[in-house]
Design a protein around this motif. Sequence first.
Motif, PDB file in Angstrom:
ATOM      1  N   LEU A   1       0.950  -1.288  -0.080  1.00 52.83           N
ATOM      2  CA  LEU A   1       0.060  -0.022   0.082  1.00 52.83           C
ATOM      3  C   LEU A   1       0.923   1.241  -0.177  1.00 52.83           C
ATOM      4  N   ALA A   2       2.116   1.415   0.624  1.00 50.46           N
ATOM      5  CA  ALA A   2       2.762   2.460   0.787  1.00 50.46           C
ATOM      6  C   ALA A   2       3.485   2.603  -0.520  1.00 50.46           C
ATOM      7  N   TRP A   3       3.696   1.490  -1.273  1.00 51.25           N
ATOM      8  CA  TRP A   3       4.462   1.578  -2.700  1.00 51.25           C
ATOM      9  C   TRP A   3       3.348   2.254  -3.610  1.00 51.25           C
ATOM     10  N   ALA A   4       2.147   1.789  -3.461  1.00 47.33           N
ATOM     11  CA  ALA A   4       1.032   2.294  -4.269  1.00 47.33           C
ATOM     12  C   ALA A   4       0.872   3.839  -4.045  1.00 47.33           C
ATOM     13  N   VAL A   5       0.743   4.280  -2.757  1.00 46.81           N
ATOM     14  CA  VAL A   5       0.310   5.762  -2.421  1.00 46.81           C
ATOM     15  C   VAL A   5       1.517   6.418  -3.003  1.00 46.81           C
ATOM     16  N   ALA A   6       2.799   6.040  -2.840  1.00 48.29           N
ATOM     17  CA  ALA A   6       3.641   6.818  -3.342  1.00 48.29           C
ATOM     18  C   ALA A   6       4.143   6.705  -4.677  1.00 48.29           C
ATOM     19  N   GLY A   7       3.845   5.715  -5.502  1.00 49.43           N
ATOM     20  CA  GLY A   7       4.022   5.623  -6.671  1.00 49.43           C
ATOM     21  C   GLY A   7       2.968   6.458  -7.357  1.00 49.43           C
ATOM     22  N   VAL A   8       1.874   6.317  -7.129  1.00 45.95           N
ATOM     23  CA  VAL A   8       0.607   7.240  -7.683  1.00 45.95           C
ATOM     24  C   VAL A   8       1.057   8.526  -7.527  1.00 45.95           C
TER      25      VAL A   8
ATOM     26  N   GLY B   1       1.602  14.452   1.161  1.00 43.93           N
ATOM     27  CA  GLY B   1       0.804  13.652   1.888  1.00 43.93           C
ATOM     28  C   GLY B   1       1.199  12.255   1.790  1.00 43.93           C
ATOM     29  N   ALA B   2       1.529  11.668   0.704  1.00 45.89           N
ATOM     30  CA  ALA B   2       2.100  10.274   0.386  1.00 45.89           C
ATOM     31  C   ALA B   2       3.274   9.951   1.150  1.00 45.89           C
ATOM     32  N   ALA B   3       4.132  10.906   1.366  1.00 50.00           N
ATOM     33  CA  ALA B   3       5.318  10.812   2.478  1.00 50.00           C
ATOM     34  C   ALA B   3       4.953  10.662   3.851  1.00 50.00           C
ATOM     35  N   LEU B   4       3.918  11.505   4.190  1.00 53.20           N
ATOM     36  CA  LEU B   4       3.206  11.197   5.536  1.00 53.20           C
ATOM     37  C   LEU B   4       2.381   9.853   5.652  1.00 53.20           C
ATOM     38  N   ALA B   5       1.816   9.488   4.814  1.00 49.55           N
ATOM     39  CA  ALA B   5       1.019   8.145   4.745  1.00 49.55           C
ATOM     40  C   ALA B   5       2.080   6.929   4.705  1.00 49.55           C
ATOM     41  N   VAL B   6       3.132   6.949   4.137  1.00 49.07           N
ATOM     42  CA  VAL B   6       4.280   6.184   4.069  1.00 49.07           C
ATOM     43  C   VAL B   6       4.922   5.837   5.571  1.00 49.07           C
ATOM     44  N   LEU B   7       5.103   7.154   6.037  1.00 50.24           N
ATOM     45  CA  LEU B   7       5.600   7.244   7.551  1.00 50.24           C
ATOM     46  C   LEU B   7       4.647   6.368   8.434  1.00 50.24           C
ATOM     47  N   ALA B   8       3.432   6.723   8.272  1.00 52.63           N
ATOM     48  CA  ALA B   8       2.293   6.160   9.137  1.00 52.63           C
ATOM     49  C   ALA B   8       2.203   4.745   8.958  1.00 52.63           C
ATOM     50  N   LEU B   9       2.367   4.059   7.659  1.00 52.51           N
ATOM     51  CA  LEU B   9       2.090   2.833   7.410  1.00 52.51           C
ATOM     52  C   LEU B   9       3.167   2.014   7.934  1.00 52.51           C
ATOM     53  N   GLY B  10       4.581   2.754   7.717  1.00 46.36           N
ATOM     54  CA  GLY B  10       5.768   2.067   8.418  1.00 46.36           C
ATOM     55  C   GLY B  10       5.724   1.960   9.716  1.00 46.36           C
ATOM     56  N   THR B  11       5.252   3.003  10.495  1.00 49.22           N
ATOM     57  CA  THR B  11       4.900   2.955  11.835  1.00 49.22           C
ATOM     58  C   THR B  11       4.056   1.924  12.489  1.00 49.22           C
ATOM     59  N   ALA B  12       2.844   1.744  11.749  1.00 48.38           N
ATOM     60  CA  ALA B  12       1.931   0.905  11.955  1.00 48.38           C
ATOM     61  C   ALA B  12       2.464  -0.660  11.882  1.00 48.38           C
TER      62      ALA B  12
ATOM     63  N   LEU C   1      15.011  -4.377   9.126  1.00 47.96           N
ATOM     64  CA  LEU C   1      14.651  -4.738   7.750  1.00 47.96           C
ATOM     65  C   LEU C   1      13.703  -4.065   7.211  1.00 47.96           C
ATOM     66  N   VAL C   2      12.495  -4.423   8.299  1.00 46.34           N
ATOM     67  CA  VAL C   2      11.167  -4.046   7.791  1.00 46.34           C
ATOM     68  C   VAL C   2      11.139  -2.514   7.779  1.00 46.34           C
ATOM     69  N   ALA C   3      11.707  -1.852   8.470  1.00 51.82           N
ATOM     70  CA  ALA C   3      11.884  -0.304   8.273  1.00 51.82           C
ATOM     71  C   ALA C   3      12.711   0.163   7.112  1.00 51.82           C
ATOM     72  N   ALA C   4      13.714  -0.704   6.810  1.00 50.63           N
ATOM     73  CA  ALA C   4      14.542  -0.387   5.542  1.00 50.63           C
ATOM     74  C   ALA C   4      13.502  -0.633   4.384  1.00 50.63           C
ATOM     75  N   TRP C   5      12.578  -1.214   4.545  1.00 47.31           N
ATOM     76  CA  TRP C   5      11.753  -1.556   3.062  1.00 47.31           C
ATOM     77  C   TRP C   5      10.805  -0.401   3.010  1.00 47.31           C
ATOM     78  N   PHE C   6      10.215  -0.064   4.074  1.00 44.45           N
ATOM     79  CA  PHE C   6       9.372   1.025   4.142  1.00 44.45           C
ATOM     80  C   PHE C   6      10.272   2.429   3.773  1.00 44.45           C
ATOM     81  N   GLY C   7      11.601   2.578   4.050  1.00 43.44           N
ATOM     82  CA  GLY C   7      12.315   3.396   3.666  1.00 43.44           C
ATOM     83  C   GLY C   7      12.452   3.658   2.172  1.00 43.44           C
ATOM     84  N   LEU C   8      12.198   2.564   1.401  1.00 46.53           N
ATOM     85  CA  LEU C   8      12.370   2.885  -0.047  1.00 46.53           C
ATOM     86  C   LEU C   8      11.317   3.691  -0.537  1.00 46.53           C
ATOM     87  N   PRO C   9       9.909   3.441  -0.423  1.00 45.41           N
ATOM     88  CA  PRO C   9       8.985   4.354  -1.058  1.00 45.41           C
ATOM     89  C   PRO C   9       9.070   5.715  -0.378  1.00 45.41           C
ATOM     90  N   LEU C  10       9.593   5.756   0.963  1.00 43.27           N
ATOM     91  CA  LEU C  10       9.709   7.123   1.570  1.00 43.27           C
ATOM     92  C   LEU C  10      10.822   7.800   0.980  1.00 43.27           C
TER      93      LEU C  10
END
Length: 266
Positions: free
Chosen positions: A9-16, A149-160, A174-183
């Motif tokens: 979902l984070a990748w989708a939000v950031a990509g769009v 807004g997408a950057a904030l959403a990625v942060l929120a999703l990564g935190t969750a 490693l999970v944090a690193a994966w979310f760091g890519l769309p961020l």
Amino acid sequence: MFWVLLLLLAWAVAGVACTRLCLAAVRTAAVGTDAVGGHDLTLHEAAFLSGGPARVAELTLVSMARQRRLLLAHTGWATVVDPHGRDEMERSVIGAIGPAGQSRIAPVRAAAAAAEAVHRLADRLTVAGLAVPDGAGTTVAAGVRRVRGAALAVLALGTAALLMPIPSDMPRVLVAAWFGLPLALTLSCLALARIEAYPYSRWASPAGQHLLTALTRSTGAGAGAGADDHAYLASVAVHGIRAVPEPHLRAAFAHRDAAPGARGSG
């Protein structure tokens, strides 16, 4: 592995968001590439390119007040002195005030900004390649807001994802690193937009921004006490009411909720 769904979902939000920003930048860059030469902005055109329809209405009100053909009271009321408008913008303002000759400034500004005269001005600037074509969410400024807004959403999703249970064989780093890519994608897009497209304009194309810059340089006196009428109004057109040096005029526009009966005569 619910965190994987959050990552997707984070990748989708950031990509769009990033894709739409890139498309908006391409469309904006394609507008008005040959429009700069041979066009001198009028004050109303400069006002529209700087602040849109509301700025055109503000400029007209200030111009009429400066010529003593309209009184703008610090209590937020406008009073007509000369009922004969010299152009279609002034006639729109006088018509918005109404036959009583007195009205609160806020509704007058709103009505004048929505007048047909402003729509025609916008159409002329768009055809000339100086204004961005009207369309909700199609400008670079709107694209930048979406990416933020997408950057904030990625942060929120990564935190969750980091707060939920994760298999022991999957380090949280490693999970944090994966979310760091769309961020990183969203932050990179914001950085590129800042470098290539700043200032982000909702109204002016690159050609229009170029002419606004030239106008600002040519009226360096601004709206100060020693400015002539053209420099004064040019500063208001480009910078808005905050460029007006008279405190009572700034107060007139800031007074949005005047109580009934609190009319002033200037």
